[in-house]
Enzyme design. Structure first.
Site, PDB file in Angstrom:
ATOM      1  N   HIS A   1      -4.101 -13.724  19.462  1.00 46.98           N
ATOM      2  CA  HIS A   1      -3.911 -13.582  17.988  1.00 46.98           C
ATOM      3  C   HIS A   1      -4.739 -14.265  17.081  1.00 46.98           C
ATOM      4  CE1 HIS A   1      -0.168 -12.873  15.151  1.00 46.98           C
ATOM      5  NE2 HIS A   1      -1.319 -12.785  14.498  1.00 46.98           N
TER       6      HIS A   1
ATOM      7  N   GLU B   1       4.502 -14.835  22.266  1.00 46.09           N
ATOM      8  CA  GLU B   1       3.183 -15.556  22.040  1.00 46.09           C
ATOM      9  C   GLU B   1       3.618 -16.947  22.301  1.00 46.09           C
ATOM     10  OE1 GLU B   1       1.040 -14.112  18.459  1.00 46.09           O
ATOM     11  OE2 GLU B   1       1.007 -12.206  19.302  1.00 46.09           O
TER      12      GLU B   1
ATOM     13  N   ARG C   1       1.314  -6.537  15.520  1.00 47.60           N
ATOM     14  CA  ARG C   1       2.332  -7.396  15.975  1.00 47.60           C
ATOM     15  C   ARG C   1       2.553  -7.052  17.370  1.00 47.60           C
ATOM     16  NH1 ARG C   1       1.071 -10.387  12.681  1.00 47.60           N
ATOM     17  NH2 ARG C   1       2.171 -11.642  11.248  1.00 47.60           N
TER      18      ARG C   1
HETATM   19  P1  NAP Z   1      -0.085  -3.028   4.744  1.00 47.34           P
HETATM   20  O1  NAP Z   1      -1.250  -3.006   3.401  1.00 47.34           O
HETATM   21  O2  NAP Z   1       1.497  -3.090   3.874  1.00 47.34           O
HETATM   22  O3  NAP Z   1      -0.049  -1.689   5.530  1.00 47.34           O
HETATM   23  C1  NAP Z   1       0.850  -1.186   6.309  1.00 47.34           C
HETATM   24  C2  NAP Z   1       0.723   0.238   6.555  1.00 47.34           C
HETATM   25  O4  NAP Z   1       1.520   0.549   7.241  1.00 47.34           O
HETATM   26  C3  NAP Z   1       1.031   1.004   5.165  1.00 47.34           C
HETATM   27  O5  NAP Z   1       0.166   2.179   5.247  1.00 47.34           O
HETATM   28  C4  NAP Z   1       2.269   1.704   5.535  1.00 47.34           C
HETATM   29  O6  NAP Z   1       2.286   2.713   5.065  1.00 47.34           O
HETATM   30  C5  NAP Z   1       2.167   1.881   6.927  1.00 47.34           C
HETATM   31  N1  NAP Z   1       3.712   1.732   7.748  1.00 47.34           N
HETATM   32  C6  NAP Z   1       4.678   0.774   7.446  1.00 47.34           C
HETATM   33  N2  NAP Z   1       5.766   1.219   8.232  1.00 47.34           N
HETATM   34  C7  NAP Z   1       5.406   2.325   8.881  1.00 47.34           C
HETATM   35  C8  NAP Z   1       6.061   3.301  10.023  1.00 47.34           C
HETATM   36  N3  NAP Z   1       7.291   2.855  10.223  1.00 47.34           N
HETATM   37  N4  NAP Z   1       5.222   4.048  10.568  1.00 47.34           N
HETATM   38  C9  NAP Z   1       4.119   4.491  10.141  1.00 47.34           C
HETATM   39  N5  NAP Z   1       3.617   3.666   9.077  1.00 47.34           N
HETATM   40  C10 NAP Z   1       4.192   2.573   8.496  1.00 47.34           C
HETATM   41  O7  NAP Z   1      -0.237  -4.141   5.603  1.00 47.34           O
HETATM   42  P2  NAP Z   1      -1.701  -5.044   5.987  1.00 47.34           P
HETATM   43  O8  NAP Z   1      -2.244  -5.998   4.913  1.00 47.34           O
HETATM   44  O9  NAP Z   1      -2.592  -3.864   6.211  1.00 47.34           O
HETATM   45  O10 NAP Z   1      -1.051  -5.605   7.362  1.00 47.34           O
HETATM   46  C11 NAP Z   1      -0.441  -4.973   8.405  1.00 47.34           C
HETATM   47  C12 NAP Z   1       0.152  -5.741   9.636  1.00 47.34           C
HETATM   48  O11 NAP Z   1      -0.904  -6.194  10.281  1.00 47.34           O
HETATM   49  C13 NAP Z   1       0.727  -7.023   8.811  1.00 47.34           C
HETATM   50  O12 NAP Z   1       2.136  -6.809   8.622  1.00 47.34           O
HETATM   51  C14 NAP Z   1       0.735  -8.015  10.279  1.00 47.34           C
HETATM   52  O13 NAP Z   1       1.786  -7.766  11.018  1.00 47.34           O
HETATM   53  C15 NAP Z   1      -0.591  -7.444  10.707  1.00 47.34           C
HETATM   54  N6  NAP Z   1      -1.911  -8.631  10.701  1.00 47.34           N
HETATM   55  C16 NAP Z   1      -2.070  -8.854  11.931  1.00 47.34           C
HETATM   56  C17 NAP Z   1      -2.977  -9.794  11.922  1.00 47.34           C
HETATM   57  C18 NAP Z   1      -3.768 -10.366  13.186  1.00 47.34           C
HETATM   58  O14 NAP Z   1      -4.213 -11.610  13.205  1.00 47.34           O
HETATM   59  N7  NAP Z   1      -3.730  -9.923  14.234  1.00 47.34           N
HETATM   60  C19 NAP Z   1      -3.919 -10.350  10.505  1.00 47.34           C
HETATM   61  C20 NAP Z   1      -3.081  -9.691   9.718  1.00 47.34           C
HETATM   62  C21 NAP Z   1      -2.329  -8.805   9.773  1.00 47.34           C
HETATM   63  P3  NAP Z   1       3.828   3.662   4.437  1.00 47.34           P
HETATM   64  O15 NAP Z   1       4.507   2.646   3.759  1.00 47.34           O
HETATM   65  O16 NAP Z   1       3.248   4.650   3.618  1.00 47.34           O
HETATM   66  O17 NAP Z   1       4.499   4.142   5.815  1.00 47.34           O
HETATM   67  C1  GLV Z   2      -1.373 -12.754  10.858  1.00 48.61           C
HETATM   68  O1  GLV Z   2      -1.182 -12.184  11.782  1.00 48.61           O
HETATM   69  C2  GLV Z   2      -0.807 -12.338   9.616  1.00 48.61           C
HETATM   70  O2  GLV Z   2       0.053 -11.703   9.448  1.00 48.61           O
HETATM   71  O3  GLV Z   2      -1.537 -12.589   8.418  1.00 48.61           O
END
Ligand code: NAP
Ligand code: GLV
Length: 322
Positions: free
Chosen positions: A287, A268, A239
């Site tokens: 994005h 955005e 983000r």
């Molecule tokens: P996820 O499985 O919940 O992974 C998030 C990771 O971040 C976890 O390993 C968590 O581990 C770690 N984390 C959380 N808070 C933290 C902190 N303060 N410091 C360090 N590590 C931290 O989520 P995901 O499915 O991989 O998605 C992650 C993010 O990607 C979403 O929330 C979204 O904002 C973004 N995203 C963007 C797009 C795009 O279009 N660009 C698409 C999809 C997702 P711990 O809990 O152990 O800290």
């Molecule tokens: C995209 O940014 C998502 O969080 O799915």
């Protein structure tokens, strides 16, 4: 039996619309592209028991007050920083997101940005378009190697681990940083846990995949960029507000990190005059982390499944605040 009314803030792919139509009375902001204005959203939820929201729709106290019958907010995104979860919990409104279905697609984009930034792909195309491609010479358009380098992932959750898995074919050394070390991440990816500063100073490529939260807002700024290697590549597919954008611009101007690949921005959409677009060492895309036909269709379908399940008393696939 009377079907529950749902409000959709955008027209969705056909598969999701059909699933919703079978179980619900659909009301919607009937446009695929233009965002639902706030006023239309507040009016739209007045009679609705379910809301299907996008990541650009703010779900807060005001909206919940305008939708007193709401039972579920189904976000078509894995990130849910647009939703006040605590306010939903207080009012007994269930919230769901779309985890998993977009993991691999978003990891692919992180890699696309990493390779494009490291190998100056966009800069190279612009050079040709501007008629600037002259004779081949030894140090023309040189970038940095990804193969054999060290990748550091900040936020090794679903997407972060998928980014790490892809590194196997690139002979990379792997590190990750989460709030807590995770033995499953280490066993499945071979990555080593590092404190954030140590990861930043030792990595050739830093990829950010943490959710936006009070803890991660502004997590990357001048101090963090100064810790990185001058040759580092910085990629953000998480983000925008996780990065202090003005400080990233200054850091890229100073050449540390060497280059960046950015999918998400503080505000955005950005326009053509955004400072990051003026930097030859920044690759910027709008994005599009999850933007493939298959993945966006699966996201819409999963959001619809969540909505229908809650409104028909069945188990929903991905709830956030039970
Ligand atoms: P996820 O499985 O919940 O992974 C998030 C990771 O971040 C976890 O390993 C968590 O581990 C770690 N984390 C959380 N808070 C933290 C902190 N303060 N410091 C360090 N590590 C931290 O989520 P995901 O499915 O991989 O998605 C992650 C993010 O990607 C979403 O929330 C979204 O904002 C973004 N995203 C963007 C797009 C795009 O279009 N660009 C698409 C999809 C997702 P711990 O809990 O152990 O800290
Ligand atoms: C995209 O940014 C998502 O969080 O799915």
């Amino acid at each position: 039996m009377k079907k529950p009314v749902v409000f959709l803030t955008r027209r969705l792919p056909t598969a999701a619309m059909e699933m919703l139509a079978a179980a619900c009375t659909i009301t919607l902001w009937d446009d695929e592209v233009r965002p639902c204005p706030r006023e239309a959203l507040l009016n739209g939820v007045a009679e609705a028991e379910g809301l299907l929201s996008l990541l650009t729709d703010r779900v807060d106290e005001e909206l919940l007050a305008a939708g007193p019958h709401l039972r579920i907010v189904a976000n078509m995104a894995v990130g849910y920083d647009n939703i006040d979860l605590a306010a939903c919990r207080r009012r007994g409104v269930t919230v769901s997101n779309t985890p998993g279905v977009l993991t691999e697609t978003t990891a692919d984009l992180a890699w696309a940005l990493m390779l494009a930034a490291a190998r100056r792909i966009v800069e190279g195309q612009k050079l040709i378009e501007a008629g600037g491609w002259g004779p081949w010479y030894p140090m023309q358009m040189v970038g940095v190697d990804i193969y054999g380098s060290r990748l550091g992932v900040v936020g090794a959750g679903r997407i972060g681990q998928a980014v790490l898995r892809r590194a196997q074919g690139f002979g990379m050394a792997l590190s990750y940083h989460n709030r807590t070390p995770n033995s499953v991440v280490e066993a499945t990816t071979g990555a080593t846990y590092l404190a954030l500063d140590e990861l930043l100073s030792s990595s050739d490529v830093v990829v950010v995949t943490v959710p936006l939260s009070d803890e991660t807002r502004g997590m990357f700024g001048a101090r963090e960029f100064a810790l990185m290697k001058p040759t580092a590549i910085f990629v953000n597919v998480a983000r925008g507000p996780i990065v202090r954008e003005a400080e990233l611009v200054a850091a890229l101007q100073a050449g540390r990190p060497q280059a960046a690949g950015i999918d998400v921005f503080e505000r955005e959409p950005i326009g053509p005059d955004h400072p990051l677009l003026r930097l030859p060492n920044c690759v910027a895309v709008p994005h599009i982390g999850s933007a493939t036909v298959g993945t966006r269709t699966r996201m819409a379908t999963l959001a619809a499944e969540n909505l229908v399940a809650v409104l028909t008393g069945k188990a929903a696939p991905s709830l956030l605040n039970l």
